[in-house]
Design a protein around this motif. Structure first.
Motif, PDB file in Angstrom:
ATOM      1  N   LYS A   1      66.289  34.123   8.781  1.00  0.00           N
ATOM      2  CA  LYS A   1      64.904  34.555   8.969  1.00  0.00           C
ATOM      3  C   LYS A   1      64.004  34.094   7.832  1.00  0.00           C
ATOM      4  N   SER A   2      64.587  33.874   6.661  1.00  0.00           N
ATOM      5  CA  SER A   2      63.789  33.480   5.499  1.00  0.00           C
ATOM      6  C   SER A   2      63.590  31.966   5.399  1.00  0.00           C
ATOM      7  N   ILE A   3      64.256  31.201   6.253  1.00  0.00           N
ATOM      8  CA  ILE A   3      64.165  29.739   6.207  1.00  0.00           C
ATOM      9  C   ILE A   3      63.282  29.257   7.354  1.00  0.00           C
ATOM     10  N   ASN A   4      62.183  28.648   6.999  1.00  0.00           N
ATOM     11  CA  ASN A   4      61.241  28.136   7.991  1.00  0.00           C
ATOM     12  C   ASN A   4      61.910  27.067   8.852  1.00  0.00           C
ATOM     13  N   GLY A   5      61.824  27.196  10.162  1.00  0.00           N
ATOM     14  CA  GLY A   5      62.361  26.201  11.076  1.00  0.00           C
ATOM     15  C   GLY A   5      63.834  26.359  11.397  1.00  0.00           C
ATOM     16  N   SER A   6      64.448  27.444  10.917  1.00  0.00           N
ATOM     17  CA  SER A   6      65.873  27.634  11.209  1.00  0.00           C
ATOM     18  C   SER A   6      66.075  28.017  12.673  1.00  0.00           C
ATOM     19  N   ILE A   7      67.237  27.661  13.190  1.00  0.00           N
ATOM     20  CA  ILE A   7      67.609  27.934  14.576  1.00  0.00           C
ATOM     21  C   ILE A   7      68.795  28.886  14.574  1.00  0.00           C
ATOM     22  N   ILE A   8      68.652  30.001  15.274  1.00  0.00           N
ATOM     23  CA  ILE A   8      69.763  30.933  15.462  1.00  0.00           C
ATOM     24  C   ILE A   8      70.391  30.576  16.804  1.00  0.00           C
ATOM     25  N   LEU A   9      71.634  30.137  16.745  1.00  0.00           N
ATOM     26  CA  LEU A   9      72.299  29.555  17.910  1.00  0.00           C
ATOM     27  C   LEU A   9      73.457  30.431  18.372  1.00  0.00           C
ATOM     28  N   ASP A  10      73.362  30.924  19.595  1.00  0.00           N
ATOM     29  CA  ASP A  10      74.402  31.732  20.229  1.00  0.00           C
ATOM     30  C   ASP A  10      75.236  30.793  21.093  1.00  0.00           C
ATOM     31  N   VAL A  11      76.532  30.679  20.787  1.00  0.00           N
ATOM     32  CA  VAL A  11      77.385  29.734  21.515  1.00  0.00           C
ATOM     33  C   VAL A  11      78.299  30.424  22.530  1.00  0.00           C
ATOM     34  N   ARG A  12      77.958  31.660  22.889  1.00  0.00           N
ATOM     35  CA  ARG A  12      78.725  32.358  23.931  1.00  0.00           C
ATOM     36  C   ARG A  12      78.311  31.832  25.306  1.00  0.00           C
ATOM     37  N   THR A  13      78.962  32.343  26.333  1.00  0.00           N
ATOM     38  CA  THR A  13      78.619  31.935  27.693  1.00  0.00           C
ATOM     39  C   THR A  13      77.224  32.436  28.060  1.00  0.00           C
TER      40      THR A  13
ATOM     41  N   ASP B   1      73.775  39.422  28.667  1.00  0.00           N
ATOM     42  CA  ASP B   1      74.169  40.818  28.465  1.00  0.00           C
ATOM     43  C   ASP B   1      73.605  41.394  27.170  1.00  0.00           C
ATOM     44  N   GLY B   2      73.215  40.551  26.254  1.00  0.00           N
ATOM     45  CA  GLY B   2      72.616  41.000  24.997  1.00  0.00           C
ATOM     46  C   GLY B   2      72.832  39.988  23.895  1.00  0.00           C
ATOM     47  N   HIS B   3      71.755  39.668  23.190  1.00  0.00           N
ATOM     48  CA  HIS B   3      71.818  38.661  22.135  1.00  0.00           C
ATOM     49  C   HIS B   3      70.860  39.019  21.005  1.00  0.00           C
ATOM     50  N   ILE B   4      71.011  38.331  19.893  1.00  0.00           N
ATOM     51  CA  ILE B   4      70.127  38.509  18.754  1.00  0.00           C
ATOM     52  C   ILE B   4      68.748  37.972  19.139  1.00  0.00           C
ATOM     53  N   PRO B   5      67.689  38.748  18.900  1.00  0.00           N
ATOM     54  CA  PRO B   5      66.349  38.286  19.244  1.00  0.00           C
ATOM     55  C   PRO B   5      66.034  36.929  18.612  1.00  0.00           C
ATOM     56  N   ASN B   6      65.329  36.118  19.368  1.00  0.00           N
ATOM     57  CA  ASN B   6      64.892  34.774  18.958  1.00  0.00           C
ATOM     58  C   ASN B   6      66.036  33.771  18.844  1.00  0.00           C
ATOM     59  N   SER B   7      67.221  34.128  19.309  1.00  0.00           N
ATOM     60  CA  SER B   7      68.321  33.156  19.320  1.00  0.00           C
ATOM     61  C   SER B   7      68.213  32.309  20.579  1.00  0.00           C
ATOM     62  N   ILE B   8      68.804  31.124  20.510  1.00  0.00           N
ATOM     63  CA  ILE B   8      68.882  30.281  21.697  1.00  0.00           C
ATOM     64  C   ILE B   8      70.351  30.182  22.096  1.00  0.00           C
ATOM     65  N   ASN B   9      70.585  29.910  23.351  1.00  0.00           N
ATOM     66  CA  ASN B   9      71.951  29.867  23.872  1.00  0.00           C
ATOM     67  C   ASN B   9      72.325  28.454  24.274  1.00  0.00           C
ATOM     68  N   ILE B  10      73.355  27.943  23.614  1.00  0.00           N
ATOM     69  CA  ILE B  10      74.023  26.710  24.035  1.00  0.00           C
ATOM     70  C   ILE B  10      75.513  27.027  23.983  1.00  0.00           C
TER      71      ILE B  10
ATOM     72  N   CYS C   1      78.913  33.806  17.737  1.00  0.00           N
ATOM     73  CA  CYS C   1      79.523  34.033  19.056  1.00  0.00           C
ATOM     74  C   CYS C   1      79.895  35.511  19.133  1.00  0.00           C
ATOM     75  N   LEU C   2      80.967  35.839  19.805  1.00  0.00           N
ATOM     76  CA  LEU C   2      81.390  37.239  19.911  1.00  0.00           C
ATOM     77  C   LEU C   2      82.203  37.661  18.688  1.00  0.00           C
ATOM     78  N   SER C   3      83.253  36.905  18.378  1.00  0.00           N
ATOM     79  CA  SER C   3      84.156  37.311  17.293  1.00  0.00           C
ATOM     80  C   SER C   3      84.152  36.363  16.098  1.00  0.00           C
TER      81      SER C   3
END
Length: 106
Positions: free
Chosen positions: A20-32, A38-47, A70-72
């Motif tokens: 959150k403190s790094i400008n332009g960072s991408i939060i990437l969720d690699v789950r299905t 079903d629920g993810h971290i706000p502002n994350s993208i899913n690939i 991811c999950l674990s």
């Protein structure tokens, strides 16, 4: 890295604060896709991890800061490794959302 360092659990909450403190960072969720819905971290993208190579078509700048979860933690470690092999220079494996203590978006 010492032998016992491999048993340390990643601190997804601390890493998320860094993201959150790094400008332009991408939060990437690699789950299905269904896990993401079903629920993810706000502002994350899913690939999903099985499609991780598609990150190259969306993010051309190899210095983009990525924070992957991811999950674990197993899939995020795999995705981060592949992204590093693809030439991405700034990839952080945050571990699993199971240890996340913040807001969940649906």
């Amino acid at each position: 890295m010492g032998f016992f360092d491999m048993f340390k659990l990643k601190d997804i909450n601390g890493e998320l604060e860094k993201a959150k403190s790094i400008n332009g960072s991408i939060i990437l969720d690699v789950r299905t896709i269904s896990e993401y819905k079903d629920g993810h971290i706000p502002n994350s993208i899913n690939i999903p991890v099985e499609n991780i190579e598609s990150v190259a078509s969306k993010y051309k700048d190899k210095s983009t800061p990525f924070f992957v979860y991811c999950l674990s933690g197993a899939r995020s470690a795999s995705a981060a490794r592949v992204m590093n092999q693809m030439g991405y220079e700034n990839v952080t494996d945050m571990g699993g959302i199971m240890r996340y203590r913040g807001e969940i978006e649906r």
